[in-house]
Scaffold this motif. Structure first.
Motif, PDB file in Angstrom:
ATOM      1  N   GLY A 184       0.785  -1.225   0.000  1.00 37.73           N
ATOM      2  CA  GLY A 184       0.000   0.000   0.000  1.00 37.73           C
ATOM      3  C   GLY A 184       0.817   1.274   0.000  1.00 37.73           C
ATOM      4  N   VAL A 185       2.134   1.175  -0.286  1.00 38.32           N
ATOM      5  CA  VAL A 185       3.034   2.316  -0.189  1.00 38.32           C
ATOM      6  C   VAL A 185       3.264   2.931  -1.571  1.00 38.32           C
ATOM      7  CG1 VAL A 185       5.382   3.031   0.429  1.00 38.32           C
ATOM      8  CG2 VAL A 185       4.170   1.359   1.840  1.00 38.32           C
ATOM      9  N   PHE A 186       3.408   4.267  -1.616  1.00 41.46           N
ATOM     10  CA  PHE A 186       3.766   4.959  -2.853  1.00 41.46           C
ATOM     11  C   PHE A 186       4.774   6.058  -2.529  1.00 41.46           C
ATOM     12  CE2 PHE A 186       0.485   7.701  -1.160  1.00 41.46           C
ATOM     13  CZ  PHE A 186       0.911   8.989  -1.491  1.00 41.46           C
ATOM     14  N   VAL A 187       5.548   6.466  -3.533  1.00 36.61           N
ATOM     15  CA  VAL A 187       6.509   7.557  -3.394  1.00 36.61           C
ATOM     16  C   VAL A 187       6.490   8.390  -4.667  1.00 36.61           C
ATOM     17  CG1 VAL A 187       8.922   8.203  -3.051  1.00 36.61           C
ATOM     18  CG2 VAL A 187       8.017   6.192  -1.890  1.00 36.61           C
ATOM     19  N   LEU A 188       6.379   9.719  -4.510  1.00 34.85           N
ATOM     20  CA  LEU A 188       6.520  10.669  -5.620  1.00 34.85           C
ATOM     21  C   LEU A 188       7.762  11.506  -5.331  1.00 34.85           C
ATOM     22  CD1 LEU A 188       2.794  11.849  -5.964  1.00 34.85           C
ATOM     23  CD2 LEU A 188       3.959  10.066  -7.257  1.00 34.85           C
ATOM     24  N   ARG A 189       8.734  11.465  -6.234  1.00 37.29           N
ATOM     25  CA  ARG A 189      10.028  12.081  -5.973  1.00 37.29           C
ATOM     26  C   ARG A 189      10.252  13.318  -6.839  1.00 37.29           C
ATOM     27  NH1 ARG A 189      11.301   6.478  -5.678  1.00 37.29           N
ATOM     28  NH2 ARG A 189      12.158   5.890  -3.635  1.00 37.29           N
ATOM     29  N   ASN A 190      11.165  14.167  -6.337  1.00 33.42           N
ATOM     30  CA  ASN A 190      11.681  15.311  -7.090  1.00 33.42           C
ATOM     31  C   ASN A 190      10.561  16.266  -7.550  1.00 33.42           C
ATOM     32  OD1 ASN A 190      14.141  13.938  -6.848  1.00 33.42           O
ATOM     33  ND2 ASN A 190      13.745  12.824  -8.757  1.00 33.42           N
ATOM     34  N   ILE A 191       9.832  16.785  -6.563  1.00 33.09           N
ATOM     35  CA  ILE A 191       8.721  17.689  -6.818  1.00 33.09           C
ATOM     36  C   ILE A 191       9.115  19.093  -6.358  1.00 33.09           C
ATOM     37  CG2 ILE A 191       6.277  18.139  -6.343  1.00 33.09           C
ATOM     38  CD1 ILE A 191       6.083  15.126  -5.607  1.00 33.09           C
ATOM     39  N   LYS A 192       8.826  20.069  -7.187  1.00 35.22           N
ATOM     40  CA  LYS A 192       9.135  21.438  -6.817  1.00 35.22           C
ATOM     41  C   LYS A 192       8.300  21.860  -5.614  1.00 35.22           C
ATOM     42  CE  LYS A 192      10.398  22.901 -11.502  1.00 35.22           C
ATOM     43  NZ  LYS A 192      10.101  23.844 -12.622  1.00 35.22           N
ATOM     44  N   PRO A 193       8.865  22.674  -4.725  1.00 31.64           N
ATOM     45  CA  PRO A 193       8.117  23.126  -3.541  1.00 31.64           C
ATOM     46  C   PRO A 193       6.834  23.849  -3.945  1.00 31.64           C
ATOM     47  CG  PRO A 193      10.448  23.616  -3.295  1.00 31.64           C
ATOM     48  CD  PRO A 193      10.260  23.153  -4.711  1.00 31.64           C
ATOM     49  N   GLY A 194       5.776  23.629  -3.151  1.00 27.78           N
ATOM     50  CA  GLY A 194       4.505  24.291  -3.432  1.00 27.78           C
ATOM     51  C   GLY A 194       3.322  23.525  -2.881  1.00 27.78           C
ATOM     52  N   GLN A 195       2.129  24.035  -3.200  1.00 29.45           N
ATOM     53  CA  GLN A 195       0.878  23.429  -2.775  1.00 29.45           C
ATOM     54  C   GLN A 195       0.331  22.544  -3.898  1.00 29.45           C
ATOM     55  OE1 GLN A 195      -0.454  23.861   0.311  1.00 29.45           O
ATOM     56  NE2 GLN A 195       1.263  25.211   0.894  1.00 29.45           N
ATOM     57  N   TYR A 196      -0.066  21.323  -3.544  1.00 29.03           N
ATOM     58  CA  TYR A 196      -0.564  20.385  -4.544  1.00 29.03           C
ATOM     59  C   TYR A 196      -1.804  19.673  -4.017  1.00 29.03           C
ATOM     60  CZ  TYR A 196       4.029  20.954  -6.759  1.00 29.03           C
ATOM     61  OH  TYR A 196       5.145  21.462  -7.360  1.00 29.03           O
TER      62      TYR A 196
ATOM     63  N   SER B 110      -7.198   7.161  -6.585  1.00 27.30           N
ATOM     64  CA  SER B 110      -8.317   6.531  -7.281  1.00 27.30           C
ATOM     65  C   SER B 110      -8.115   5.038  -7.412  1.00 27.30           C
ATOM     66  CB  SER B 110      -8.494   7.140  -8.677  1.00 27.30           C
ATOM     67  OG  SER B 110      -7.343   6.930  -9.466  1.00 27.30           O
ATOM     68  N   CYS B 111      -9.204   4.317  -7.283  1.00 23.66           N
ATOM     69  CA  CYS B 111      -9.224   2.869  -7.486  1.00 23.66           C
ATOM     70  C   CYS B 111     -10.610   2.518  -8.002  1.00 23.66           C
ATOM     71  CB  CYS B 111      -8.928   2.127  -6.181  1.00 23.66           C
ATOM     72  SG  CYS B 111      -8.941   0.334  -6.343  1.00 23.66           S
ATOM     73  N   THR B 112     -10.666   1.832  -9.129  1.00 25.80           N
ATOM     74  CA  THR B 112     -11.955   1.512  -9.732  1.00 25.80           C
ATOM     75  C   THR B 112     -12.862   0.824  -8.729  1.00 25.80           C
ATOM     76  OG1 THR B 112     -10.867   1.241 -11.859  1.00 25.80           O
ATOM     77  CG2 THR B 112     -13.070   0.299 -11.631  1.00 25.80           C
ATOM     78  N   GLY B 113     -14.089   1.324  -8.598  1.00 20.63           N
ATOM     79  CA  GLY B 113     -15.044   0.747  -7.672  1.00 20.63           C
ATOM     80  C   GLY B 113     -15.081   1.424  -6.319  1.00 20.63           C
ATOM     81  N   THR B 114     -14.227   2.440  -6.106  1.00 19.08           N
ATOM     82  CA  THR B 114     -14.225   3.171  -4.841  1.00 19.08           C
ATOM     83  C   THR B 114     -14.290   4.666  -5.119  1.00 19.08           C
ATOM     84  OG1 THR B 114     -11.818   3.407  -4.688  1.00 19.08           O
ATOM     85  CG2 THR B 114     -12.768   1.366  -3.828  1.00 19.08           C
ATOM     86  N   LYS B 115     -14.616   5.417  -4.079  1.00 16.83           N
ATOM     87  CA  LYS B 115     -14.710   6.862  -4.210  1.00 16.83           C
ATOM     88  C   LYS B 115     -13.318   7.472  -4.347  1.00 16.83           C
ATOM     89  CE  LYS B 115     -16.399  10.986  -1.792  1.00 16.83           C
ATOM     90  NZ  LYS B 115     -17.062  11.503  -0.572  1.00 16.83           N
ATOM     91  N   THR B 116     -13.148   8.372  -5.353  1.00 17.42           N
ATOM     92  CA  THR B 116     -11.872   9.050  -5.562  1.00 17.42           C
ATOM     93  C   THR B 116     -11.639  10.082  -4.464  1.00 17.42           C
ATOM     94  OG1 THR B 116     -12.009   8.728  -7.941  1.00 17.42           O
ATOM     95  CG2 THR B 116     -10.526  10.442  -7.172  1.00 17.42           C
ATOM     96  N   LEU B 117     -10.411  10.115  -3.927  1.00 16.26           N
ATOM     97  CA  LEU B 117     -10.066  11.046  -2.862  1.00 16.26           C
ATOM     98  C   LEU B 117      -9.216  12.184  -3.413  1.00 16.26           C
ATOM     99  CD1 LEU B 117      -9.042   8.503  -0.036  1.00 16.26           C
ATOM    100  CD2 LEU B 117     -11.294   9.545  -0.440  1.00 16.26           C
ATOM    101  N   HIS B 118      -9.469  13.426  -2.944  1.00 14.97           N
ATOM    102  CA  HIS B 118      -8.661  14.605  -3.289  1.00 14.97           C
ATOM    103  C   HIS B 118      -8.113  15.169  -1.983  1.00 14.97           C
ATOM    104  CE1 HIS B 118     -11.322  14.087  -6.752  1.00 14.97           C
ATOM    105  NE2 HIS B 118     -10.446  14.790  -7.465  1.00 14.97           N
ATOM    106  N   THR B 119      -6.808  15.117  -1.835  1.00 14.14           N
ATOM    107  CA  THR B 119      -6.173  15.504  -0.576  1.00 14.14           C
ATOM    108  C   THR B 119      -5.097  16.541  -0.825  1.00 14.14           C
ATOM    109  OG1 THR B 119      -6.570  13.294   0.325  1.00 14.14           O
ATOM    110  CG2 THR B 119      -4.904  14.658   1.420  1.00 14.14           C
ATOM    111  N   PRO B 120      -5.179  17.716  -0.160  1.00 14.91           N
ATOM    112  CA  PRO B 120      -4.129  18.731  -0.321  1.00 14.91           C
ATOM    113  C   PRO B 120      -2.843  18.295   0.376  1.00 14.91           C
ATOM    114  CG  PRO B 120      -5.740  19.445   1.313  1.00 14.91           C
ATOM    115  CD  PRO B 120      -6.286  18.191   0.705  1.00 14.91           C
ATOM    116  N   VAL B 121      -1.709  18.703  -0.203  1.00 10.81           N
ATOM    117  CA  VAL B 121      -0.419  18.355   0.379  1.00 10.81           C
ATOM    118  C   VAL B 121       0.567  19.481   0.073  1.00 10.81           C
ATOM    119  CG1 VAL B 121       0.297  17.054  -1.669  1.00 10.81           C
ATOM    120  CG2 VAL B 121       1.388  16.598   0.529  1.00 10.81           C
ATOM    121  N   THR B 122       1.429  19.760   1.028  1.00 12.05           N
ATOM    122  CA  THR B 122       2.446  20.805   0.871  1.00 12.05           C
ATOM    123  C   THR B 122       3.813  20.170   0.720  1.00 12.05           C
ATOM    124  OG1 THR B 122       1.141  22.343   2.207  1.00 12.05           O
ATOM    125  CG2 THR B 122       3.488  22.831   1.910  1.00 12.05           C
TER     126      THR B 122
END
Length: 806
Positions: A69-81, A86-98
């Motif tokens: 269940g682990v994920f990593v997103l690397r080398n992202i410029k500083p900021g608000q995102y 998403s997973c087919t058959g479940t509700k899509t989540l939108h979560t803010p992250v700094t």
């Protein structure tokens, strides 16, 4: 001078690793102007949510969660995102992250679906992560299979459960290019891949070699991974063709489990259990086990098995986990050499159930293991994995064997009493990491491994011949039924030490092109075997043997589009040939060149994968068991007496199909063509006949497994399945040799055959039932080991499993 040479080779190998690690840590500083996002996605009941898509809104950054269940997103410029989960058959989540420069933002989220509901989604076929997009532990690098320049097959626990697999041969039927070559006396299953024998060097459990003299337990497995082509750089002195890794079930921090009972034809009864859960917030456990008893379609053949597999998982800290696990298998059964051959030239025409052994013969095997695996995340880019493993194997055996009757069926039954044991120790450390040099992204693996075998075999003074019978006309002789006395007269102890150091770099040149390069240095020491004469209490030793070699590997992967990859690769490997020739000389090792090219494709939006691979493997020094002793007439029953037959050349093509093209539909299919022949016998005294196909290998194999689960009806949850397997014509016996004393053709042609299985099952809440009728056409054919262990395949049989999950 020899020691100096080895030291220099080892120094240069270590120097290469040092330079790569130095570059790695220097380049870590390059990421100071960017940040990272690391997180874990869970189901509503706390289970890890695997294969969930994670995206970063308004960017091209994205990932898919691992099986933890682990994920990593690397080398992202500083900021608000905004993270989009998403997973087919479940509700899509939108979560803010700094994202902050030089920092890692940690995110933990839960989906609304439970683990059971997510599993149902998987069954419905809506999972978008294909077999090509999943990382495989057998490759040691945490990269997707589509980025590796070789073929990979993974058989997950869903397939193992649907097909109600009993033995490893049931699993291998789903992997084209790999097939069961023989079942010598029913004591073990021997597999070939791309024309070459697996041997025990190619069989692994949780990354550690296992002795192939025992049939491993399937109920404890989470998945089976097969890495086709060369794996010498990763695992050392392995035979060419493929390696197979069995991955056992792991502890979980949420409570659950299953109990089931399997029953079937010929007295099969197999209750099993599996329980897992947390002991604390830092410690989780799992224990599973089974008992199995069964008779056989073969007269007087019985089997009884006991198995248990406990494990503990410790969260030592946020970056470190320790997995401690062990297992124990005891298998008592009747050795069964099948129906035999006549005059060494043809298979005896007798009923499938004919048994020509004694009523008392036995084989008692035991295998136990204990191991610890530690994983430590040094930082977001580098991790260190270490493994320690101990295994013990023993076999206590007494039986008549090698059914080789004359043309009229008369057979003097040979008798063999044996006891052998093996202690095996393994230690390995792997360092994996990512770094950049300019515009190149490196994915590096560097490691060291060492193992030690300590084998001991006893000889006995039992009679050579037990009695004489006639396999065509049993009424002509009265068979003995007593157990002859046998006492130990000699033991041979053989220590073997192996050491390897390796480094590999998968370089991402751009979004379309990957280049892989690596090398391994292997050193093998066969210490002088020690023979103890128990009558005189004296010992003697033969010469020790030392081998070493470098094994390079190169590969290129080109992805014209995201769903398609073309690859080519070359690898050179080194395989020692154990045993002695008929003149008691040590055998030269084999040096093997492998070339591979292929294309991996994902279709229907990732719902179906179709991969095609072509290969060529050349073994410059092929050895097999000598059919006869030095006189060329007396049959050889010593597996350590070998014969070099020359160079072999294996060429072939494989097609792999797997996926979930429609909701509820699971498909696995494949076809392979292989032609392995004796290419040259130059320089080999009495070598094989050039151009002759190597024994034990079909030109064609095919497989298909289709399961469909009803989605929208009153019968929702009803599952129907069909399994098809084909193995083509192949030769048994031995390859003919130049100037052989035998006037007959030593090859025995075995016709090809097909089997068809049908399955049905139903799941309701926590209960499930699954039933299968195998070999529904009652096909009659054989698995043949050389020309003396000819075992008919099982007839039509029924298997059913009732389960309860909690």
């Amino acid at each position: 001078m020899y020691v100096v040479f080895l030291c220099r080779k080892f120094y240069h190998s270590v120097k290469q690793i040092y330079l790569i690690l130095t570059l790695a840590f220097i380049n870590i500083a390059a990421f100071a102007q960017s940040g990272h996002i690391k997180g874990k996605i869970s189901s509503a009941d706390g289970q890890p949510a695997a294969f969930v898509t994670v995206g970063l809104k308004d960017t091209r950054k994205g990932a898919v969660t691992t099986e933890e269940g682990v994920f990593v997103l690397r080398n992202i410029k500083p900021g608000q995102y905004v993270l989009i989960i998403s997973c087919t058959g479940t509700k899509t989540l939108h979560t803010p992250v700094t994202v902050v420069a030089d920092q890692t933002a940690d995110v933990s989220l839960s989906l609304e679906a439970t683990s059971a509901q997510l599993n149902e989604i998987v069954v419905e076929g809506n999972r978008t992560r294909t077999i090509n997009k999943r990382p495989v532990s057998i490759g040691k690098l945490p990269v997707a299979a589509i980025d590796l320049p070789q073929g990979v097959a993974v058989i997950g626990h869903e397939v193992l459960e649907e097909q109600q697999v009993q033995r490893l041969s049931d699993v291998v039927k789903n992997v084209n290019g790999v097939y069961m070559a023989s079942t010598r006396a029913g004591t073990q299953e021997a597999f070939n891949a791309r024309g070459y024998s697996f041997s025990s060097s190619n069989m692994f459990k949780n990354g550690a070699r296992v002795n192939s003299g025992v049939m491993p337990e399937m109920s404890s497995l989470e998945k089976v991974e097969v890495l086709k082509g060369s794996a010498a750089i990763l695992y050392g002195n392995v035979s060419p063709g493929a390696v197979l890794n069995m991955v056992t079930k792991q502890p979980s921090f949420s409570f659950g489990g299953e109990v089931n009972v399997r029953a079937g034809s010929f007295g099969l009864l197999k209750p099993a259990f599996d329980v897992y859960g947390p002991l604390s917030s830092k410690v989780a456990y799992r224990i599973n086990g089974t008992f199995e008893t069964t008779d056989s379609y073969r007269d007087k053949v019985h089997s009884k098995r006991y198995y248990v597999n406990p494990s503990l998982l410790f969260k030592l800290n946020e970056r470190t986990t320790l997995l401690v696990q062990g297992d124990y298998l005891k298998h008592d059964f009747t050795p069964d050499f099948g129906i035999g051959s006549l005059d060494n030239t043809r298979i005896a025409d007798v009923p499938r159930n004919s048994f020509f052994g004694t009523p008392w013969q036995y084989a008692h095997t035991q295998q136990s293991s204990a191991g610890a695996a530690i994983k430590h995340q040094l930082n977001d880019n580098w991790s260190l994995n270490g493994t320690l493993t101990y295994q013990r194997y023993s076999r206590d055996y007494y039986a008549v064997e090698r059914i080789q009757a004359d043309a009229n069926g008369k057979w003097a039954r040979p008798l063999n009493r044996a006891f052998n044991s093996e202690n095996y120790y393994l230690a390995q450390v792997d360092l994996t990491g990512k770094f950049r040099t300019g515009g190149l992204e490196h994915n590096v693996l560097a490691g060291v491994d060492g193992d030690r075998y300590y084998t001991k075999a006893f000889s006995y003074n039992q009679p050579t011949i037990y009695d004489t019978i006639n396999i065509l006309h049993p009424e002509l002789y009265t068979a003995r039924t007593d157990v002859p006395d046998a006492s130990r007269i000699k033991s041979v102890t053989t220590p073997i030490n192996r050491f390897g150091v390796y480094v590999q770099d998968l370089i991402r040149i751009n979004s379309k092109l990957n280049f892989l390069a690596g090398v391994r240095f292997s050193y093998l020491q066969n210490e002088a075997p020690t023979t103890l004469d128990m009558k005189t209490n004296t010992t003697s030793q033969t010469k020790a043997k030392y081998d070493h070699a470098f094994s390079p590997r190169l590969g290129l992967v080109y992805k014209p589009i995201e769903s398609t990859a073309l690859f080519i690769s070359y690898a050179n490997s080194f395989t020692p040939n154990n045993g002695l020739d008929i003149d008691s000389n040590a055998l030269k090792p084999s040096v093997i060149d492998q070339y591979e090219a292929g294309i991996k494709n994902d279709f229907l939006g990732g719902k179906l994968s179709v991969n095609v691979t072509a290969y060529q493997i050349r073994n410059n020094n092929y050895a097999q068991t000598s059919p006869f002793q030095k006189d060329g007439v007396t049959p050889n029953n010593n597996a350590n007496l070998k014969a070099l037959i020359g160079k072999t050349l294996s060429r072939g093509v494989e097609v792999d199909i797997a996926g979930h093209p429609l909701p509820g539909l699971d498909v696995i299919a494949g076809y392979s063509y292989n032609n392995i022949t004796i290419e040259s016998t130059s320089g080999v005294t009495g070598g094989a006949v050039e151009g002759e196909r190597l024994v034990g290998n079909p030109n064609h194999t095919g497989n298909a497994s289709v399961f469909y689960t009803l989605q929208q009806s009153k019968l929702k949850g009803l599952k129907l399945g069909v399994g098809y397997y084909y193995i083509g014509q192949r030769f048994a016996g031995w390859n003919n040799t130049i100037n052989q004393t035998q006037k007959y053709n030593r090859l025995i042609s075995v016709p090809g055959f097909s089997t068809l299985d049908v399955s049905a099952g139903y799941s309701f809440k926590r209960f499930g039932v699954m039933a299968k009728v195998s070999n529904i056409t009652n096909t009659y054919n054989y698995y043949v080991h050389e020309n003396y262990s000819i075992n008919p395949i099982p007839p039509t049989a029924f298997t059913g499993t009732v389960s309860y999950k909690f």
